[in-house]
Design a protein around this motif. Structure first.
Motif, PDB file in Angstrom:
ATOM      1  N   LEU A  63       0.784  -1.313   0.223  1.00  0.00           N
ATOM      2  CA  LEU A  63       0.272  -0.123   0.097  1.00  0.00           C
ATOM      3  C   LEU A  63       0.671   0.803   0.208  1.00  0.00           C
ATOM      4  O   LEU A  63       0.619   1.418  -0.511  1.00  0.00           O
ATOM      5  CB  LEU A  63      -1.107   0.380   0.491  1.00  0.00           C
ATOM      6  N   ILE A  64       1.978   0.875   0.802  1.00  0.00           N
ATOM      7  CA  ILE A  64       3.005   2.379   0.431  1.00  0.00           C
ATOM      8  C   ILE A  64       3.773   2.265  -0.929  1.00  0.00           C
ATOM      9  O   ILE A  64       3.913   3.724  -0.590  1.00  0.00           O
ATOM     10  CB  ILE A  64       4.150   2.395   1.924  1.00  0.00           C
ATOM     11  N   ASP A  65       4.062   1.464  -0.860  1.00  0.00           N
ATOM     12  CA  ASP A  65       4.552   1.637  -2.442  1.00  0.00           C
ATOM     13  C   ASP A  65       3.951   2.479  -3.744  1.00  0.00           C
ATOM     14  O   ASP A  65       3.803   2.775  -4.235  1.00  0.00           O
ATOM     15  CB  ASP A  65       5.233   0.764  -2.849  1.00  0.00           C
ATOM     16  N   LEU A  66       2.332   2.323  -3.147  1.00  0.00           N
ATOM     17  CA  LEU A  66       1.092   2.492  -4.293  1.00  0.00           C
ATOM     18  C   LEU A  66       1.100   3.659  -4.144  1.00  0.00           C
ATOM     19  O   LEU A  66       0.938   4.500  -5.501  1.00  0.00           O
ATOM     20  CB  LEU A  66       0.063   1.539  -4.228  1.00  0.00           C
ATOM     21  N   ILE A  67       0.797   4.186  -3.108  1.00  0.00           N
ATOM     22  CA  ILE A  67       0.628   5.581  -3.112  1.00  0.00           C
ATOM     23  C   ILE A  67       1.712   6.943  -2.457  1.00  0.00           C
ATOM     24  O   ILE A  67       0.929   7.540  -2.413  1.00  0.00           O
ATOM     25  CB  ILE A  67      -0.384   6.078  -1.904  1.00  0.00           C
ATOM     26  N   SER A  68       2.385   6.149  -2.175  1.00  0.00           N
ATOM     27  CA  SER A  68       3.824   7.610  -1.202  1.00  0.00           C
ATOM     28  C   SER A  68       4.439   7.945  -2.776  1.00  0.00           C
ATOM     29  O   SER A  68       4.204   7.884  -3.929  1.00  0.00           O
ATOM     30  CB  SER A  68       4.773   5.998  -0.846  1.00  0.00           C
ATOM     31  N   GLU A  69       4.463   9.372  -2.384  1.00  0.00           N
ATOM     32  CA  GLU A  69       4.740  10.386  -3.529  1.00  0.00           C
ATOM     33  C   GLU A  69       6.981   9.997  -2.938  1.00  0.00           C
ATOM     34  O   GLU A  69       7.378   9.984  -2.437  1.00  0.00           O
ATOM     35  CB  GLU A  69       4.667  11.180  -3.339  1.00  0.00           C
ATOM     36  N   ASN A  70       7.373  10.649  -3.960  1.00  0.00           N
ATOM     37  CA  ASN A  70       8.645  10.581  -4.122  1.00  0.00           C
ATOM     38  C   ASN A  70       9.337  12.099  -4.843  1.00  0.00           C
ATOM     39  O   ASN A  70       8.597  12.715  -5.795  1.00  0.00           O
ATOM     40  CB  ASN A  70       9.825   9.039  -4.785  1.00  0.00           C
ATOM     41  N   ARG A  71       9.707  12.894  -3.766  1.00  0.00           N
ATOM     42  CA  ARG A  71      10.197  14.298  -3.772  1.00  0.00           C
ATOM     43  C   ARG A  71      11.135  14.306  -3.644  1.00  0.00           C
ATOM     44  O   ARG A  71      11.802  13.502  -3.002  1.00  0.00           O
ATOM     45  CB  ARG A  71       9.464  15.334  -2.709  1.00  0.00           C
ATOM     46  N   SER A  72      12.373  14.790  -4.565  1.00  0.00           N
ATOM     47  CA  SER A  72      14.040  15.719  -4.637  1.00  0.00           C
ATOM     48  C   SER A  72      13.599  17.237  -4.065  1.00  0.00           C
ATOM     49  O   SER A  72      13.502  18.079  -4.771  1.00  0.00           O
ATOM     50  CB  SER A  72      14.196  15.125  -6.035  1.00  0.00           C
ATOM     51  N   MET A  73      14.951  17.303  -3.169  1.00  0.00           N
ATOM     52  CA  MET A  73      15.095  18.867  -2.989  1.00  0.00           C
ATOM     53  C   MET A  73      16.612  18.889  -4.172  1.00  0.00           C
ATOM     54  O   MET A  73      17.359  18.475  -3.675  1.00  0.00           O
ATOM     55  CB  MET A  73      15.504  18.746  -1.383  1.00  0.00           C
ATOM     56  N   SER A  74      16.157  19.743  -4.543  1.00  0.00           N
ATOM     57  CA  SER A  74      17.246  20.356  -5.524  1.00  0.00           C
ATOM     58  C   SER A  74      18.633  20.752  -4.913  1.00  0.00           C
ATOM     59  O   SER A  74      19.871  20.974  -5.353  1.00  0.00           O
ATOM     60  CB  SER A  74      16.340  20.514  -6.714  1.00  0.00           C
ATOM     61  N   ARG A  75      18.070  21.286  -3.938  1.00  0.00           N
ATOM     62  CA  ARG A  75      18.913  22.250  -3.374  1.00  0.00           C
ATOM     63  C   ARG A  75      19.002  21.765  -1.938  1.00  0.00           C
ATOM     64  O   ARG A  75      18.428  21.092  -1.398  1.00  0.00           O
ATOM     65  CB  ARG A  75      18.553  23.960  -3.061  1.00  0.00           C
ATOM     66  N   ARG A  76      20.093  22.676  -0.899  1.00  0.00           N
ATOM     67  CA  ARG A  76      20.393  22.376   0.782  1.00  0.00           C
ATOM     68  C   ARG A  76      18.980  22.615   1.418  1.00  0.00           C
ATOM     69  O   ARG A  76      18.333  23.623   0.338  1.00  0.00           O
ATOM     70  CB  ARG A  76      21.111  22.773   0.994  1.00  0.00           C
ATOM     71  N   LEU A  77      18.902  21.946   2.502  1.00  0.00           N
ATOM     72  CA  LEU A  77      17.951  22.287   3.052  1.00  0.00           C
ATOM     73  C   LEU A  77      17.579  23.365   3.883  1.00  0.00           C
ATOM     74  O   LEU A  77      16.192  24.000   3.293  1.00  0.00           O
ATOM     75  CB  LEU A  77      17.074  21.236   4.140  1.00  0.00           C
ATOM     76  N   GLU A  78      18.517  24.765   3.862  1.00  0.00           N
ATOM     77  CA  GLU A  78      18.258  25.283   4.624  1.00  0.00           C
ATOM     78  C   GLU A  78      18.421  26.924   3.272  1.00  0.00           C
ATOM     79  O   GLU A  78      18.384  27.546   3.041  1.00  0.00           O
ATOM     80  CB  GLU A  78      19.971  25.460   4.967  1.00  0.00           C
ATOM     81  N   ASP A  79      18.471  26.362   2.607  1.00  0.00           N
ATOM     82  CA  ASP A  79      18.342  27.175   1.056  1.00  0.00           C
ATOM     83  C   ASP A  79      17.189  27.069   1.059  1.00  0.00           C
ATOM     84  O   ASP A  79      17.159  28.386  -0.221  1.00  0.00           O
ATOM     85  CB  ASP A  79      19.240  26.427  -0.060  1.00  0.00           C
ATOM     86  N   TYR A  80      16.551  27.020   1.498  1.00  0.00           N
ATOM     87  CA  TYR A  80      14.863  26.569   0.805  1.00  0.00           C
ATOM     88  C   TYR A  80      14.101  28.051   1.817  1.00  0.00           C
ATOM     89  O   TYR A  80      12.937  28.449   1.779  1.00  0.00           O
ATOM     90  CB  TYR A  80      14.175  25.823   1.512  1.00  0.00           C
ATOM     91  N   GLY A  81      14.393  28.152   3.306  1.00  0.00           N
ATOM     92  CA  GLY A  81      14.620  29.052   3.711  1.00  0.00           C
ATOM     93  C   GLY A  81      13.297  28.996   5.028  1.00  0.00           C
ATOM     94  O   GLY A  81      12.968  27.985   4.807  1.00  0.00           O
ATOM     95  N   ASN A  82      11.743  30.342   4.103  1.00  0.00           N
ATOM     96  CA  ASN A  82      10.596  29.932   4.829  1.00  0.00           C
ATOM     97  C   ASN A  82       9.850  29.256   3.575  1.00  0.00           C
ATOM     98  O   ASN A  82       8.629  29.364   3.840  1.00  0.00           O
ATOM     99  CB  ASN A  82      10.702  31.342   5.061  1.00  0.00           C
ATOM    100  N   GLN A  83      10.328  28.723   2.830  1.00  0.00           N
ATOM    101  CA  GLN A  83       8.935  28.252   1.649  1.00  0.00           C
ATOM    102  C   GLN A  83       8.409  26.593   2.315  1.00  0.00           C
ATOM    103  O   GLN A  83       9.004  26.701   3.065  1.00  0.00           O
ATOM    104  CB  GLN A  83       9.878  27.514   0.363  1.00  0.00           C
ATOM    105  N   ARG A  84       7.357  26.801   1.923  1.00  0.00           N
ATOM    106  CA  ARG A  84       6.636  25.286   2.320  1.00  0.00           C
ATOM    107  C   ARG A  84       6.435  24.847   1.004  1.00  0.00           C
ATOM    108  O   ARG A  84       6.043  24.871   0.193  1.00  0.00           O
ATOM    109  CB  ARG A  84       5.387  26.405   2.908  1.00  0.00           C
TER     110      ARG A  84
END
Length: 191
Positions: free
Chosen positions: A64-85
């Motif tokens: 079930l997890i494999d079927l409905i999970s999403e993969n998202r990649s962070m192109s930058r370092r986490l701290e570079d996103y600042g206050n984005q959501r």
């Protein structure tokens, strides 16, 4: 208007939608007329909607997890996103809570996530859960799910930690319905 072909989504899409697309396209060749064709195609849509409406009752949790999970990649370092959501940023921060911030600082971080019902009324970005939480020790899982779902009263006895009770099924049905509309409903109406 003329239909030239179909395009399968490969990245950035739920597995259930990819599997649905792969199985439905072959069915467009079935049937002796337009109505029979769409009956065959509609049966495939019903099958995948039934999986969601039944909360994956005939599946193992991992399937079930494999079927409905999403993969998202962070192109930058986490701290570079600042206050984005975004769901990926939320999951990266939560993975930092779970695994340690040093594990999630590099660019290219892959975030595998599910959308929870909790906290109730929260934005989708607030309801994104890292799949890794379901692979952790039970006490650790309960601690973080209470924290992220903002519900200190979650109880194992009530089944609150069961993945099927946490998932926002309406969200996933809406995502699949949107795909069904684009591939089946709108083309059928136009023909």
């Amino acid at each position: 208007a003329e239909l030239k072909g179909f395009e399968l989504k490969r990245r950035g899409e739920l597995s259930i939608i990819k599997v649905f697309q792969s199985s439905v396209f072959a069915k467009f060749l079935n049937g002796g007329n337009l109505q029979e064709c769409y009956e065959n195609v509609g049966a495939v849509a019903d099958e995948w909607l039934d999986v969601l409406h039944s909360r994956g009752e005939n599946m193992e949790d991992t399937e079930l997890i494999d079927l409905i999970s999403e993969n998202r990649s962070m192109s930058r370092r986490l701290e570079d996103y600042g206050n984005q959501r975004s769901t990926a940023i939320t999951v990266a921060k939560r993975l930092g809570d779970l695994l340690g911030m040093d594990q999630v600082q590099d660019s290219g971080l892959n975030c595998k996530l599910l959308i929870s019902r909790f906290p109730l009324g929260g934005a989708i970005t607030e309801r994104a859960l890292p799949v890794a939480i379901f692979e952790s020790e039970p006490a650790v899982m309960r601690h973080y799910l209470r924290k992220w779902c903002k519900d200190g009263n979650m109880s194992e006895d009530a089944g609150d930690f069961d993945i099927r009770n946490l998932i926002d099924w309406d969200y996933y049905v809406a995502r699949l319905n949107s795909c069904i509309q684009k591939i089946i409903t709108i083309p059928a109406a136009l023909q």
